[in-house]
Structure formats: C-alpha cells, structure tokens
Motif scaffolding. Structure first.
Motif, short mmCIF file in Angstrom:
data_model
loop_
_atom_site.label_atom_id
_atom_site.label_comp_id
_atom_site.label_asym_id
_atom_site.label_seq_id
_atom_site.Cartn_x
_atom_site.Cartn_y
_atom_site.Cartn_z
N VAL A 243 6.90 -1.93 -6.57
CA VAL A 243 8.31 -1.52 -6.55
C VAL A 243 9.16 -2.66 -7.09
CG1 VAL A 243 10.20 -0.65 -5.13
CG2 VAL A 243 7.82 -0.15 -4.48
N LYS A 244 9.95 -2.36 -8.10
CA LYS A 244 10.89 -3.34 -8.65
C LYS A 244 12.27 -3.06 -8.09
CE LYS A 244 12.62 -5.39 -12.94
NZ LYS A 244 12.57 -5.36 -14.43
N LYS A 245 12.87 -4.09 -7.47
CA LYS A 245 14.17 -3.91 -6.84
C LYS A 245 15.17 -4.93 -7.39
CE LYS A 245 12.44 -2.14 -2.40
NZ LYS A 245 12.62 -2.18 -0.93
N VAL B 175 9.29 2.36 -9.87
CA VAL B 175 8.11 2.43 -8.99
C VAL B 175 6.91 2.80 -9.83
CG1 VAL B 175 7.09 3.49 -6.94
CG2 VAL B 175 9.58 3.23 -7.09
N THR B 176 5.85 1.98 -9.74
CA THR B 176 4.59 2.31 -10.41
C THR B 176 3.46 2.20 -9.41
OG1 THR B 176 4.33 0.00 -11.11
CG2 THR B 176 5.39 1.50 -12.67
N ASN B 177 2.37 2.90 -9.70
CA ASN B 177 1.22 2.90 -8.81
C ASN B 177 0.00 2.30 -9.51
OD1 ASN B 177 2.63 4.23 -6.71
ND2 ASN B 177 2.32 6.20 -7.75
N LYS B 178 -0.84 1.60 -8.73
CA LYS B 178 -2.05 0.99 -9.26
C LYS B 178 -3.21 1.33 -8.34
CE LYS B 178 -2.53 -3.44 -8.82
NZ LYS B 178 -2.34 -4.92 -8.99
N LYS B 179 -4.26 1.91 -8.92
CA LYS B 179 -5.44 2.29 -8.15
C LYS B 179 -6.34 1.07 -7.97
CE LYS B 179 -7.45 5.98 -6.28
NZ LYS B 179 -6.76 6.86 -5.32
N GLU B 180 -6.68 0.75 -6.72
CA GLU B 180 -7.52 -0.40 -6.43
C GLU B 180 -8.99 0.00 -6.42
OE1 GLU B 180 -6.24 -3.21 -6.41
OE2 GLU B 180 -4.13 -2.92 -5.92
N ASN B 181 -9.87 -0.98 -6.51
CA ASN B 181 -11.32 -0.72 -6.51
C ASN B 181 -11.79 -0.11 -5.21
OD1 ASN B 181 -11.54 -1.77 -9.10
ND2 ASN B 181 -11.97 -3.85 -8.37
N ASN B 182 -11.06 -0.37 -4.11
CA ASN B 182 -11.45 0.17 -2.82
C ASN B 182 -10.97 1.60 -2.60
OD1 ASN B 182 -8.73 -0.17 -2.44
ND2 ASN B 182 -8.92 -1.80 -0.91
N GLY B 183 -10.36 2.19 -3.62
CA GLY B 183 -9.90 3.57 -3.52
C GLY B 183 -8.46 3.72 -3.07
N LYS B 184 -7.87 2.66 -2.56
CA LYS B 184 -6.49 2.72 -2.12
C LYS B 184 -5.54 2.56 -3.30
CE LYS B 184 -7.37 0.98 2.55
NZ LYS B 184 -7.01 -0.07 3.56
N GLU C 85 0.84 -1.19 0.00
CA GLU C 85 0.00 0.00 0.00
C GLU C 85 0.88 1.24 0.00
OE1 GLU C 85 -3.44 2.12 2.78
OE2 GLU C 85 -3.02 -0.03 2.99
N LYS C 86 0.55 2.17 -0.86
CA LYS C 86 1.35 3.39 -0.99
C LYS C 86 1.29 4.19 0.30
CE LYS C 86 1.92 7.51 -3.89
NZ LYS C 86 3.37 7.30 -4.09
N SER C 87 2.45 4.61 0.76
CA SER C 87 2.51 5.40 1.99
C SER C 87 2.65 6.89 1.65
CB SER C 87 3.71 4.95 2.84
OG SER C 87 4.92 5.30 2.20
N ASN C 88 2.72 7.70 2.68
CA ASN C 88 2.89 9.15 2.48
C ASN C 88 4.30 9.51 2.08
OD1 ASN C 88 0.19 9.65 3.18
ND2 ASN C 88 0.69 9.73 5.37
N VAL C 89 5.24 8.60 2.32
CA VAL C 89 6.63 8.85 1.96
C VAL C 89 6.89 8.32 0.56
CG1 VAL C 89 9.04 8.44 2.58
CG2 VAL C 89 7.31 8.65 4.38
N ALA C 90 7.33 9.17 -0.33
CA ALA C 90 7.53 8.79 -1.72
C ALA C 90 8.69 7.80 -1.85
CB ALA C 90 7.81 10.02 -2.57
N THR C 91 8.53 6.82 -2.72
CA THR C 91 9.59 5.85 -3.02
C THR C 91 10.22 6.23 -4.34
OG1 THR C 91 8.36 4.10 -1.88
CG2 THR C 91 10.14 3.42 -3.36
N SER C 92 11.53 6.40 -4.36
CA SER C 92 12.22 6.85 -5.56
C SER C 92 13.29 5.84 -5.98
CB SER C 92 12.90 8.21 -5.32
OG SER C 92 11.95 9.18 -4.92
#
Length: 459
Positions: free
Chosen positions: A251-253, A237-246, A217-224
C-alpha cells in the motif's frame, strides 16, 4: 492519538537468511542471497560488499533499497546538547551520507554530564567542533562536519536547505524553531523539532508531503485508494503472491503536514474532541508545552521558576491552553504544573536517549520510504512513563513575502493570518517598551484569565 513507541522496529523482520532463502522479499527486490562455494553472501545494487556486511542487520530489517536511500542522505542537525548527541549517534551509525552539525555554543562543565562526546579539555570550545572528531569515529563512512554558527544559519534563505534530505532542530526556543521550519517548508524539506526538559520531551514533524510504503498480509477487507484521514490518503494498492501461498498487500500512502506555527494553534482531532473519555486521557503536558511556546514567543527565554511574576504568567498561559484544547478542568493540576516548571531546561540522559531514539527511528523510516511516519506531535512524560502522538493539523495557507535580509534582519515567510495573531492570546499588560520586559526584570506585569478561564494556582 497513538502510542509514542508504536513505531519500534519489528524483530520478526530480522530473519536469518540461508543459502535456500532469498532476501528479495525483505529488500523489495534489491538484494538477494547468492550461494558461493557452499556459503551464502548477500548482494545489493549500489552497495559495496563492505557496506552490506556493515549494515547487514539493517538491510534485513528495512531492505537494501531503503538502505541505499539512507546512505545517500545529507542531514542537518541544529544543536548538540544531550538530545542532539543521541540523534547524531543514531544517524551516524545508521550509515547516512553526511551529518552537518550547527552548534557554536561553548562547551560548559554542565555539558559534560549529559554529552558523552565531550571531555574536560573541550570546555570553552564550540560544541560541534569539539564533538565532531569523536562522532566521526563511530562510522568513518559518514562525513561529519560543522555547519558554522546559528546566526549565519538564520540569515539563509530556502536555497541553503535544498542539499539536505532532512533538517533537525533541537532544544531551541519556539521563535528559532518556527523560523527555521518556515523556511524548510518553503524549501519542501522534511523538518523535525524536538526538545527535552528533564523528564519531559516532545517531537514535532513537518514533512511537507511524504509518500511511504506499507507491506502487510492481505486481509479479507479490501483496501481502496482514497482519503483515510484529514492528513493521510491511500495512493495505490498492489498485491504480491508469496512462495508460501499468502498474498502480501503493498500500500502506497501519502501524509501531508503543516508548519509548527500552525500546529501550535491547531485543535485536537475530531475523534478526541467528540469523546469526553478520550479528552480525559490527554496529558497536561500538551497544554503546558503550548504555554511554554507562547512564553518563549513573548520573552525568548524559559520561565524563571524563582519569580512569582513568571509563575503567574505561565500558570495563566497553561490554564488558557488547556481550555483552548477543550480539556476537562481537572486535567491540569497544580502538582503537574510545579513538576513541569521545575524540569525546564534540565537534561536527563535517559529522556534524551528515548526521545532521540524515537526521532532517529522516524527519520530512518522517512528516508527509507517505509512505515507510517510520525504525524505530527509526540510528547513524552518520563515521570509517568507515558508517550502519546497527536495529529495537530491545520491546512497551511500560502506562504508569502519571502525576501532577503534587510538591515541585518531576515524577512521570513509569513503565514497568512497567523503571524499577526497575539503571541500569548492573553490579556497581559507588560511594563517596558514594545510589550517586553525591561532589562533588569519584568516589572509592571499583570495577568488575567482569558475567556473566563479558571486559573490553577501554584502555592
């Protein structure tokens, strides 16, 4: 340092999917639930309906894409003692493509107490060939076969290892483990070494370079993107919007690794060395394992606890290794040294089950490309129920002078400036030719503390 059991699968991921839910979020878009006549069936490209039914729980845990990669994996397992038995069981049940086992040692009566694939009638037969039919019964979809003899394996070059997605060597001496690891590193193939000694055990991983995905789950601290540690970096780093709004953060490492021969002399990480409090928590098991490795490099066997010479040499080695790791003097106690040496060579099924389970879990994560892999040395103390993971890393230099066999001996890749180092790092004077013990005993052996180290004495 990390908790040895921190990678256990999260049971919250095993949510039951009904006709109104989509498995896509758990399978990274490679499996979905399709209503059929009022019921729910899970489908996944590349997996048959029978496989989906068989591996349904696993697909819900790590996704169909990861299960497909696991299903296509060919694994080489070297040794089938108690620890190898647990690993063979776990990986066969996980649904890999094939398991090749190398263990041509004859089955003994002692094996029957720790290896549940063997029977009385197997005594005298090669371990692998005796156990394979019973391992095969666990999962007919997995091809389980013998890989021949250890001596033949040690004569192979790196092309031998290219068909395998992972190589696991268990319960061999340090020279054998490092020889295999050097060639697998050249072949760019993931390698694990592991052993158990009674209540104690270790796992070492050299994945060369391994990319993996973390979903959180995406936090308030940005991942770079960028470097996280000496061995780990964030690639994307990519983001995905879930159906629940979260919002889910993907993150690929990448983790990079060094061979065992370098890890064995690598210092503890700076965050531990910079804290006396953390140094005091480093178990005495770590320097004792390093002492065991150095003893094996010199003598190609385990220390004999019934000879005062071996006791003196091993005690000096353990004291020196503790000093090299910069551990406090009180870290290494005579009681622990005595316990460790009394456990050498013993096989205890619960220890094998725990260490084998943890190693198998890491292999599955690596094959599936999910979760943080082990980096790079895990130790387990069953007497104190304590498990730790330490990053013992040195940047690998170029591996050179790899050749074929000459006069029946393999010209293995040499690690620059490492292979030439003394095997024990001690001022040991040994009777017998070439600094090794003569056939009947280890006469003429004297030991002295290296670098002024104080030696813990065993009574």
């Amino acid at each position: 340092m990390a908790d040895f059991a921190s990678g256990l699968l999260n049971p919250t991921n095993s949510t039951v999917v009904n006709s109104d839910q989509n498995l896509e979020s758990m399978a990274m878009g490679n499996a979905r639930t399709v209503p059929e006549n009022g019921t729910s069936t899970t489908t996944a490209p590349g997996l048959s309906p029978d496989e989906i039914a068989l591996y349904d729980r696993q697909i819900r845990l790590w996704g169909a894409q990861a299960q497909e990669r696991i299903r296509s994996a060919n694994i080489l397992l070297i040794s089938l003692r108690a620890l190898g038995t647990e690993i063979a069981k776990n990986l066969t049940l996980a649904g890999i493509s094939s398991l090749t086992i190398i263990d041509d040692e004859p089955v003994s009566e002692e094996d029957l107490g720790a290896q549940y694939f063997l029977r009385d009638e197997d005594i005298g037969e090669p371990r692998a060939e005796a156990a394979i039919p019973r391992i095969q019964e666990l999962n007919p979809r997995v091809l389980v076969k013998s890989g021949g003899t250890l001596s033949n394996l040690l004569a192979q070059d790196q092309t031998y290892y290219t068909p395998y997605q992972c190589i696991i060597a268990c319960d061999h001496d340090f020279n054998t483990l490092s020889t295999i690891n050097t060639i697998t590193h050249l072949a760019a193939r993931p390698f694990y070494a592991a052993s158990i000694h009674g209540f104690y055990g270790f796992i070492f991983a050299d994945l060369v370079s391994h990319d993996f995905i973390l979903e959180r789950e995406k936090s308030n601290v940005a991942t770079s993107p960028g470097s996280e540690t000496l061995t780990r970096s964030i690639l994307s780093v990519t983001n995905k919007k879930e159906n629940n709004g979260k919002t889910t953060e993907i993150v690929k490492k990448r983790e990079i690794y060094c061979p065992l021969i370098l890890a064995n002399s690598s210092p503890l990480s700076p965050d531990i060395l910079g804290s006396r409090r953390k140094l005091k928590t480093v178990p005495a098991l770590l320097p004792c394992l390093r002492a065991l490795f150095d003893f094996q490099r010199t003598y190609s066997r385990l220390p004999d606890t019934h000879t005062s010479t071996d006791l003196a040499i091993f005690t000096t080695l353990a004291t020196t290794k503790s000093r090299e790791l910069q551990l406090p003097l009180e870290s290494l106690k005579a009681e622990f040294l005595r316990s460790f040496m009394q456990n050498l060579g013993a096989e205890i099924v619960p220890t094998a089950a725990f260490v084998g389970g943890r190693l198998s879990e890491d292999v599955i994560n690596v094959l599936g490309g999910k979760e943080q892999p082990l980096q790079n040395f895990a130790i387990f103390d069953g007497e104190n129920f304590d498990g730790r993971i330490y990053s013992l890393y040195s940047t690998p230099p170029e591996l050179v002078d790899f050749g074929n066999s000459v006069n029946g001996e393999m010209l293995h890749a040499n690690v620059n400036a490492v292979a030439a180092a003394p095997a024990n790092g001690l001022g040991l004077s040994m009777g017998g030719s070439n600094g090794t013990a003569g056939g009947g005993g280890m006469t003429g052996v004297t030991s002295a503390p290296a670098n002024g180290a104080e030696v813990v004495e065993l009574e």
